[in-house]
Motif scaffolding. Structure first.
Motif, PDB file in Angstrom:
ATOM      1  N   ARG A  21     -37.128 -31.646 -63.021  1.00 46.39           N
ATOM      2  CA  ARG A  21     -37.714 -31.461 -64.550  1.00 46.39           C
ATOM      3  C   ARG A  21     -39.052 -30.888 -64.942  1.00 46.39           C
ATOM      4  O   ARG A  21     -39.837 -30.699 -65.662  1.00 46.39           O
ATOM      5  CB  ARG A  21     -37.089 -31.844 -65.543  1.00 46.39           C
ATOM      6  N   MET A  22     -39.756 -32.872 -64.783  1.00 49.67           N
ATOM      7  CA  MET A  22     -40.822 -32.607 -64.834  1.00 49.67           C
ATOM      8  C   MET A  22     -42.162 -31.638 -64.143  1.00 49.67           C
ATOM      9  O   MET A  22     -42.916 -31.436 -64.458  1.00 49.67           O
ATOM     10  CB  MET A  22     -41.411 -34.431 -64.917  1.00 49.67           C
ATOM     11  N   LYS A  23     -41.901 -31.712 -62.799  1.00 48.84           N
ATOM     12  CA  LYS A  23     -42.500 -30.369 -62.443  1.00 48.84           C
ATOM     13  C   LYS A  23     -42.562 -29.664 -62.761  1.00 48.84           C
ATOM     14  O   LYS A  23     -43.391 -28.361 -63.180  1.00 48.84           O
ATOM     15  CB  LYS A  23     -42.319 -30.105 -60.707  1.00 48.84           C
ATOM     16  N   HIS A  24     -41.351 -28.790 -63.308  1.00 48.04           N
ATOM     17  CA  HIS A  24     -41.195 -27.546 -63.984  1.00 48.04           C
ATOM     18  C   HIS A  24     -41.892 -28.068 -65.691  1.00 48.04           C
ATOM     19  O   HIS A  24     -42.414 -26.161 -66.036  1.00 48.04           O
ATOM     20  CB  HIS A  24     -39.774 -27.686 -64.802  1.00 48.04           C
ATOM     21  N   LYS A  25     -41.829 -29.097 -66.226  1.00 47.04           N
ATOM     22  CA  LYS A  25     -42.631 -28.433 -67.592  1.00 47.04           C
ATOM     23  C   LYS A  25     -43.877 -28.745 -67.576  1.00 47.04           C
ATOM     24  O   LYS A  25     -44.933 -28.480 -67.894  1.00 47.04           O
ATOM     25  CB  LYS A  25     -42.392 -30.159 -68.096  1.00 47.04           C
TER      26      LYS A  25
END
Length: 111
Positions: A21-25
């Motif tokens: 999720r952090m990579k996506h953000k």
């Protein structure tokens, strides 16, 4: 900053999902910067006649554009820090994962 070495760290499924999720953000922030830049170029050059475009370039709010572009990394960093702090709270039962997420919240990179 000194990032800790955490021997024997095993990330559970929730942590791995959190990293994704952090990579996506982070990727969304990059797309946001591209969209803002593309929108500005379109507004200045493609919707106007050439003479008006030259005037618009001179009169455009470049300070506002600069502030917007400069704010994107700050906003993203805060969102990622919040995610990492929430992960640390969620992993109170696992001191190694909690330490990992606190380190991420403090600015350590996930590789």
């Amino acid at each position: 900053m000194d990032c800790p070495q955490i021997a024997g760290l095993k990330l559970d499924a929730a942590s791995l999902e959190g990293i994704e999720r952090m990579k996506h953000k982070h990727q969304l922030m990059k797309y946001g910067a591209i969209a803002i830049t593309a929108g500005t170029i379109y507004t200045l050059f493609f919707r106007n006649a050439t003479a008006k475009a030259l005037y618009d370039v001179e009169e455009y709010d470049w300070h506002g554009f600069s502030q917007t572009m400069g704010a994107l990394p700050v906003i993203t960093r805060r969102a990622l820090q919040k995610d990492a702090k929430l992960q640390a709270l969620d992993h109170h039962h696992d001191p190694k994962q909690q330490r990992f997420w606190n380190a991420v919240a403090d600015g350590c990179n996930v590789k």
